[in-house]
Write a protein that holds these residues in place. Structure first.
Motif: not given
Ligand code: SF4
Ligand code: SF4
Ligand code: SF4
Lengths: 472, 71
Positions: A90-96, A312-320, A322-331
């Motif tokens: 699930v963590a790889m399919e739904i990185p959120q 399992y790729d924790p780095n890829w998850r981390k990138q995602i 970070e993008e979410i956090e940028k979006e949150r900051e904007k909001l």
């Protein structure tokens, strides 16, 4: 200047902003603890703990623990190994996905080996995932060191009473120290152990959320006291959940009724004080997976899992993330511009919003499975709760049935001044208009914040709002 | 007289199996739980109450073997 420092100010703003930094960091990506996070991140439960050591009168043990799940739900039981595999998939399919919890189908701590083995495996393979645990509290203090060692930093305890009298109406028996205790004796031990467990968690720096099942005729009178008590003991969230009738339970047989939405809202308000109440809790299915009201559990059954390989790729998850956090900051920035700086609060109105996640108005009225209810004034918007509805338009349903469902949805939203959705069809629009509910789909795909602010200014304050967007 | 599990009532919650001090209880792939009557000692010498009976959430699911045989 009338800068607003209230946690209720600012729409969906993280209502945890009053917490100390270290605690906030623990919860800000946790969809169950942070109202804002639950628009962006997902949690899942794995069903590895079938046994229970108490009996609750609102529980039918044929189904999942009623403290954590909607009644009537049966989760597919997994071994610790299967559960860990499911989490990675699930963590790889739904990185959120940021949080994995064990909440049943019985009581996790009545199944210590299965529960802790599962956590160990997840921690070993996916250390970036936060772990949480829900329990009735009977043996919580006994396992406190284990919980600490595994860095399980969120524990939910369901506590429904302060007095032994009330507790004995909810719990007919417990199994403790190799004995079955009944009635008041059982209630007394359970209450003591629950509060001791809470204290042990607080002393060990483990965040505790307390769940209370609100059954008006049974514990309604003492919930405000309970709320005060758990708060003073250091619980950082108190989640008051409505008792939901389940087939074949002792309460159902006795005709005990659930609270009305109005009663629930009043109780939540009464208990609010300085305490952060979890208004966004959806009483999710114990094995539900996904964002917001979404459930993708069916994609990850035992059967399907046995056929896949997971990298399992924790780095890829981390990138995602970070993008979410940028979006949150904007909001967040946009939100500050939208509301605030006003002396006049204006009338408070309730508004229902259809959203599929990411804090956007991105769901149609007809396909929405739930509405997010906000109380909006000129100073900001405060999230109140969700209301679940049956989507009235899915192709397969006949029109007649569709009409009934529409009526039902509208009845559930009848106290709202407006509905904001990405699209609202002609038919519901007519019906809603007759009921004096504004139908607003002109703010489709804007952030919820912006849509609410614009709606309020244009339709409630009737101000001219310049076109052009701030957020989203 | 050892105890026995009524299959039609059991909800397969594992609680009894976890508690049994003599490992008299086991289950098969279908999630059916059984008590081995040659191993069950009614918890005598271990606990005051039969543990399986004390934790089983379903009334009447765990009974004396004689009660099952009579039916
Ligand atoms: S703790 Fe959960 S599983 Fe156990 S009886 Fe209560 S509601 Fe049911
Ligand atoms: S009575 Fe005791 S020994 Fe016999 S099956 Fe039950 S738990 Fe095991
Ligand atoms: S405790 Fe009762 S319901 Fe649970 S597995 Fe044993 S016999 Fe079945």
């Amino acid at each position: 200047m009338s800068g607003c420092h209230s946690k209720q100010c600012g729409l969906g703003s993280d209502d945890l902003s009053f917490l100390p930094e270290d605690i906030r960091r623990k919860v800000e990506n946790h969809p169950c603890y942070s109202q804002e996070a639950h628009h962006f991140y997902a949690r899942m439960h794995v069903a590895v703990a079938p046994a229970c050591n108490i009996q609750c009168n609102y529980c039918n043990r044929k189904y999942d623990c009623a403290n954590e799940s909607r009644p009537g739900v049966v989760s597919e039981l997994l071994t610790p190994e299967e559960a860990a595999k499911k989490v990675l998939a699930v963590a790889m399919e739904i990185p959120q996905l940021t949080v994995v919890g064990i909440a049943g189908p019985g009581d996790p701590l009545a199944n210590p080996e299965r529960t802790f083995r599962t956590f160990e495996l997840i921690k070993e393979k996916a250390p970036d995932i936060k772990l949480c645990l829900s329990t009735n509290g009977l043996v919580l203090d006994k396992y406190i060191n284990k919980i600490k060692d595994l860095e399980i930093d969120h524990v939910t305890i369901t506590i429904n009473a302060v007095s032994v009298d009330t507790a004995s109406k909810i719990y007919p028996w417990i199994f403790y120290n190799h004995r079955r205790y009944r009635d008041k004796e059982a209630a007394k031990i359970l209450l003591e152990k629950q509060y001791e467990g809470l204290q042990a968690c607080v002393e060990n720096g483990i965040l505790v959320k307390v769940n209370t099942v609100f059954v008006p005729e049974i514990n309604g009178e003492e919930i405000p006291e309970l709320s005060k008590k758990v708060r003073s003991m250091g619980a950082f969230l108190h989640n008051i959940m409505p008792y939901v009738e389940g087939e074949g339970t002792a309460f159902s047989k006795a005709g005990i009724r659930p609270p009305t939405p109005q009663e629930l809202k009043e109780m939540q308000e009464k208990c609010e004080g300085n305490m952060n109440l979890m208004r966004h809790c959806r009483q999710c299915r114990a094995d539900a997976i996904g964002l917001l009201g979404e459930d993708r559990g069916q994609e990850f059954t035992k059967d399907k899992l046995s056929k896949i390989n997971i990298n399992y790729d924790p780095n890829w998850r981390k990138q995602i993330h970070e993008e979410i956090e940028k979006e949150r900051e904007k909001l967040r920035k946009a939100r500050e511009l939208l509301f605030g700086e006003t002396e006049n609060e204006g009338p408070k109105v309730l508004v229902a919003v259809a959203s599929k996640g990411n804090m956007l108005v991105n769901e149609h009225f007809g396909t929405a499975k739930e509405f997010l209810i906000y109380e909006v004034s000129a100073k900001g918007a405060k999230f109140i709760h969700h209301r679940k509805v049956t989507p009235y338009c899915h192709g397969s349903i006949s029109c007649l049935e569709g009409e009934n469902i529409l009526e039902d949805t509208i009845a559930k939203l009848s106290d709202c001044k407006a509905i904001i959705a990405a699209k609202i069809g002609f038919e519901p629009r007519d019906v809603l208009k007759q009921r004096n509910i504004d139908c607003v789909d002109e703010f489709a795909y804007l952030s919820i914040d912006e849509a609410l602010a614009r709606y309020y200014k244009k339709y409630v304050l009737k101000e001219e709002v310049p076109v052009g967007t701030n957020g989203g | 007289m050892p105890y026995s599990i009524k299959k039609d009532l059991c909800i397969s919650c594992y609680a009894c199996e976890d508690q049994c001090p003599t490992k008299a209880i086991s289950h098969n792939e279908e999630g059916e739980f059984f008590i081995d009557p040659t191993v069950c000692v009614e918890c005598e010498g271990f606990y005051e109450e039969p543990q399986c009976l004390a934790i089983c959430p379903i009334d009447g699911c765990i009974v004396k073997l004689s009660e099952v045989e009579e039916v």
